[in-house]
Design a protein around this motif. Structure first.
Motif, PDB file in Angstrom:
ATOM      1  N   CYS A   1      -6.064  38.248  17.186  1.00  0.00           N
ATOM      2  CA  CYS A   1      -7.149  38.133  18.418  1.00  0.00           C
ATOM      3  C   CYS A   1      -6.735  38.977  19.786  1.00  0.00           C
ATOM      4  O   CYS A   1      -7.336  39.024  20.595  1.00  0.00           O
ATOM      5  CB  CYS A   1      -7.546  36.894  18.574  1.00  0.00           C
ATOM      6  SG  CYS A   1      -6.139  35.891  19.215  1.00  0.00           S
ATOM      7  N   GLY A   2      -5.206  39.343  19.651  1.00  0.00           N
ATOM      8  CA  GLY A   2      -4.629  39.792  20.827  1.00  0.00           C
ATOM      9  C   GLY A   2      -4.418  39.001  21.794  1.00  0.00           C
ATOM     10  O   GLY A   2      -3.879  39.227  22.912  1.00  0.00           O
ATOM     11  N   SER A   3      -4.559  37.491  21.597  1.00  0.00           N
ATOM     12  CA  SER A   3      -4.194  36.520  22.543  1.00  0.00           C
ATOM     13  C   SER A   3      -3.121  35.686  21.936  1.00  0.00           C
ATOM     14  O   SER A   3      -3.752  34.554  21.404  1.00  0.00           O
ATOM     15  CB  SER A   3      -5.248  35.839  23.170  1.00  0.00           C
ATOM     16  OG  SER A   3      -4.875  34.771  23.890  1.00  0.00           O
ATOM     17  N   PRO A   4      -1.724  35.735  22.081  1.00  0.00           N
ATOM     18  CA  PRO A   4      -0.661  34.713  21.425  1.00  0.00           C
ATOM     19  C   PRO A   4      -1.188  33.155  21.810  1.00  0.00           C
ATOM     20  O   PRO A   4      -0.933  32.193  20.900  1.00  0.00           O
ATOM     21  CB  PRO A   4       0.437  35.220  21.983  1.00  0.00           C
ATOM     22  CG  PRO A   4       0.225  36.582  22.327  1.00  0.00           C
ATOM     23  CD  PRO A   4      -1.019  36.780  22.649  1.00  0.00           C
ATOM     24  N   ARG A   5      -1.587  33.164  23.092  1.00  0.00           N
ATOM     25  CA  ARG A   5      -1.787  31.573  23.486  1.00  0.00           C
ATOM     26  C   ARG A   5      -2.837  31.085  23.063  1.00  0.00           C
ATOM     27  O   ARG A   5      -2.959  29.907  22.599  1.00  0.00           O
ATOM     28  CB  ARG A   5      -1.855  31.657  24.937  1.00  0.00           C
ATOM     29  CG  ARG A   5      -2.280  30.443  25.880  1.00  0.00           C
ATOM     30  CD  ARG A   5      -2.119  30.256  27.429  1.00  0.00           C
ATOM     31  NE  ARG A   5      -0.709  30.542  27.641  1.00  0.00           N
ATOM     32  CZ  ARG A   5      -0.591  30.667  28.995  1.00  0.00           C
ATOM     33  NH1 ARG A   5      -1.420  30.475  29.812  1.00  0.00           N
ATOM     34  NH2 ARG A   5       0.586  31.181  29.217  1.00  0.00           N
ATOM     35  N   LEU A   6      -4.031  31.671  22.938  1.00  0.00           N
ATOM     36  CA  LEU A   6      -5.294  31.257  22.043  1.00  0.00           C
ATOM     37  C   LEU A   6      -4.739  30.871  20.640  1.00  0.00           C
ATOM     38  O   LEU A   6      -5.083  29.809  19.911  1.00  0.00           O
ATOM     39  CB  LEU A   6      -6.371  32.408  22.134  1.00  0.00           C
ATOM     40  CG  LEU A   6      -7.655  32.367  21.352  1.00  0.00           C
ATOM     41  CD1 LEU A   6      -8.227  30.846  21.777  1.00  0.00           C
ATOM     42  CD2 LEU A   6      -8.665  33.287  21.219  1.00  0.00           C
TER      43      LEU A   6
ATOM     44  N   GLN B   1      -1.927  30.226  19.395  1.00  0.00           N
ATOM     45  CA  GLN B   1      -1.219  28.895  19.584  1.00  0.00           C
ATOM     46  C   GLN B   1      -2.037  27.704  19.803  1.00  0.00           C
ATOM     47  O   GLN B   1      -1.952  26.467  18.817  1.00  0.00           O
ATOM     48  CB  GLN B   1      -0.211  28.921  20.741  1.00  0.00           C
ATOM     49  CG  GLN B   1       0.900  27.856  20.467  1.00  0.00           C
ATOM     50  CD  GLN B   1       1.745  27.690  19.441  1.00  0.00           C
ATOM     51  OE1 GLN B   1       2.394  28.383  19.155  1.00  0.00           O
ATOM     52  NE2 GLN B   1       1.478  26.509  18.594  1.00  0.00           N
TER      53      GLN B   1
ATOM     54  N   TYR C   1      -7.266  35.143  13.026  1.00  0.00           N
ATOM     55  CA  TYR C   1      -7.045  34.604  14.580  1.00  0.00           C
ATOM     56  C   TYR C   1      -5.595  35.301  15.005  1.00  0.00           C
ATOM     57  O   TYR C   1      -5.787  35.408  16.075  1.00  0.00           O
ATOM     58  CB  TYR C   1      -7.073  33.076  14.490  1.00  0.00           C
ATOM     59  CG  TYR C   1      -8.105  32.344  13.878  1.00  0.00           C
ATOM     60  CD1 TYR C   1      -9.530  32.882  14.060  1.00  0.00           C
ATOM     61  CD2 TYR C   1      -8.041  31.096  13.247  1.00  0.00           C
ATOM     62  CE1 TYR C   1     -10.728  32.266  13.727  1.00  0.00           C
ATOM     63  CE2 TYR C   1      -9.138  30.376  12.692  1.00  0.00           C
ATOM     64  CZ  TYR C   1     -10.206  30.758  12.864  1.00  0.00           C
ATOM     65  OH  TYR C   1     -11.435  30.136  12.317  1.00  0.00           O
TER      66      TYR C   1
ATOM     67  N   ALA D   1     -11.619  33.657  19.060  1.00  0.00           N
ATOM     68  CA  ALA D   1     -10.473  34.497  18.364  1.00  0.00           C
ATOM     69  C   ALA D   1     -11.292  35.353  17.410  1.00  0.00           C
ATOM     70  O   ALA D   1     -10.755  36.462  17.180  1.00  0.00           O
ATOM     71  CB  ALA D   1      -9.729  33.457  17.597  1.00  0.00           C
TER      72      ALA D   1
ATOM     73  N   ARG E   1     -10.414  44.792  15.964  1.00  0.00           N
ATOM     74  CA  ARG E   1      -8.794  44.864  15.781  1.00  0.00           C
ATOM     75  C   ARG E   1      -8.408  44.840  14.270  1.00  0.00           C
ATOM     76  O   ARG E   1      -7.303  45.447  14.020  1.00  0.00           O
ATOM     77  CB  ARG E   1      -8.077  44.074  16.681  1.00  0.00           C
ATOM     78  CG  ARG E   1      -8.500  43.823  18.042  1.00  0.00           C
ATOM     79  CD  ARG E   1      -7.781  42.571  18.806  1.00  0.00           C
ATOM     80  NE  ARG E   1      -6.350  42.754  18.725  1.00  0.00           N
ATOM     81  CZ  ARG E   1      -5.415  43.202  19.591  1.00  0.00           C
ATOM     82  NH1 ARG E   1      -6.188  43.663  20.498  1.00  0.00           N
ATOM     83  NH2 ARG E   1      -4.153  43.342  19.242  1.00  0.00           N
TER      84      ARG E   1
ATOM     85  N   LEU F   1     -12.730  38.381  19.300  1.00  0.00           N
ATOM     86  CA  LEU F   1     -11.825  39.156  19.819  1.00  0.00           C
ATOM     87  C   LEU F   1     -11.024  39.943  18.671  1.00  0.00           C
ATOM     88  O   LEU F   1     -10.557  41.104  18.872  1.00  0.00           O
ATOM     89  CB  LEU F   1     -10.660  38.404  20.605  1.00  0.00           C
ATOM     90  CG  LEU F   1     -11.257  37.883  21.870  1.00  0.00           C
ATOM     91  CD1 LEU F   1      -9.990  36.919  22.313  1.00  0.00           C
ATOM     92  CD2 LEU F   1     -12.014  38.852  22.835  1.00  0.00           C
TER      93      LEU F   1
END
Length: 229
Positions: free
Chosen positions: A143-148, A150, A140, A93, A100, A96
């Motif tokens: 990171c551009g990944s809501p699942r990560l 979570q 975190y 995270a 950003r 990534l």
């Protein structure tokens, strides 16, 4: 009360308890009293009861033989296992998120690092834990990944209560903010791999102090149990 309002209260109770777990507001082994929680949240007992049952199903809380619901007790092996997973997920995270994060976000992170230094200086460990969570989640969440993100939050819910014990290892305190400072430098320089390594270093240092402390507590507890039998 309409069904929509009821579900909102259920979700409110769930979110508040889960946030409390992440923030180390509850102690390992603490029995959660439904009426007390309901009064503190300003809602009825039914949404709290159902939120607790939901958290038991997610294995964030445990159901005791007397039907009470409690925060899981301390287990060094469990913490070590989760810490290894956290290193991978949180390192990713941070990597990534590095390209950003803009200047306003970096200024916010720098302020949190400074706040953590001040909290450690006055030995305000509760404030330090709040600022530590805010620092990590500010990274975190980008990171551009809501699942990560979570998944990371789920693991923090499991390990949050352990953070009550972290400063039981006195030698940890001087080291507590070093990796955060290194991580901030990596983010400012736009170095994703270094940011990842700094997060892993942060978790590894904390685990290096916390796991032996937990093992000592377990040994003491087991010794007392044998003596009483």
């Amino acid at each position: 009360m309409s069904k929509i309002e009821y579900r909102t209260l259920n979700d409110l109770a769930y979110d508040r308890i889960r946030e409390g777990l992440m923030a180390a507001s509850f102690h390992p082994g603490q029995v959660l009293v439904i009426r007390t929680l309901a009064e503190s949240y300003g809602i009825s007992t039914t949404p709290v009861r159902e939120a607790l049952q939901r958290l038991v199903a997610e294995r964030l809380l445990v159901l005791l033989p007397n039907r009470s619901i409690a925060v899981p007790g301390l287990e060094a092996a469990k913490y070590a296992e989760i810490a290894r997973i956290r290193c991978e997920l949180e390192g990713l995270a941070a990597e990534l998120a590095t390209p950003r994060l803009g200047k306003p976000a970096l200024r916010k992170l720098a302020k949190l690092v400074s706040d953590m230094d001040a909290s450690l200086e006055r030995r305000d460990h509760d404030a330090y834990r709040r600022e530590n969570q805010a620092f990590h989640f500010a990274i975190y969440s980008e990171c551009g990944s809501p699942r990560l993100f979570q998944l990371i939050q789920d693991l923090w819910s499991e390990t949050g209560p352990y953070m009550k014990e972290l400063f039981g290892a006195p030698a940890y305190e001087p080291k507590a903010n070093e990796a955060h400072q290194a991580l901030l430098r990596a983010l400012d320089r736009r170095e994703p791999k270094t940011a990842r390594a700094s997060v892993i270093a942060d978790l590894t240092v904390a685990g290096g102090f916390l796991i032996p402390h937990l093992e000592a507590l377990e040994a003491s507890r087991d010794g007392k149990a044998k003596t009483s039998t």
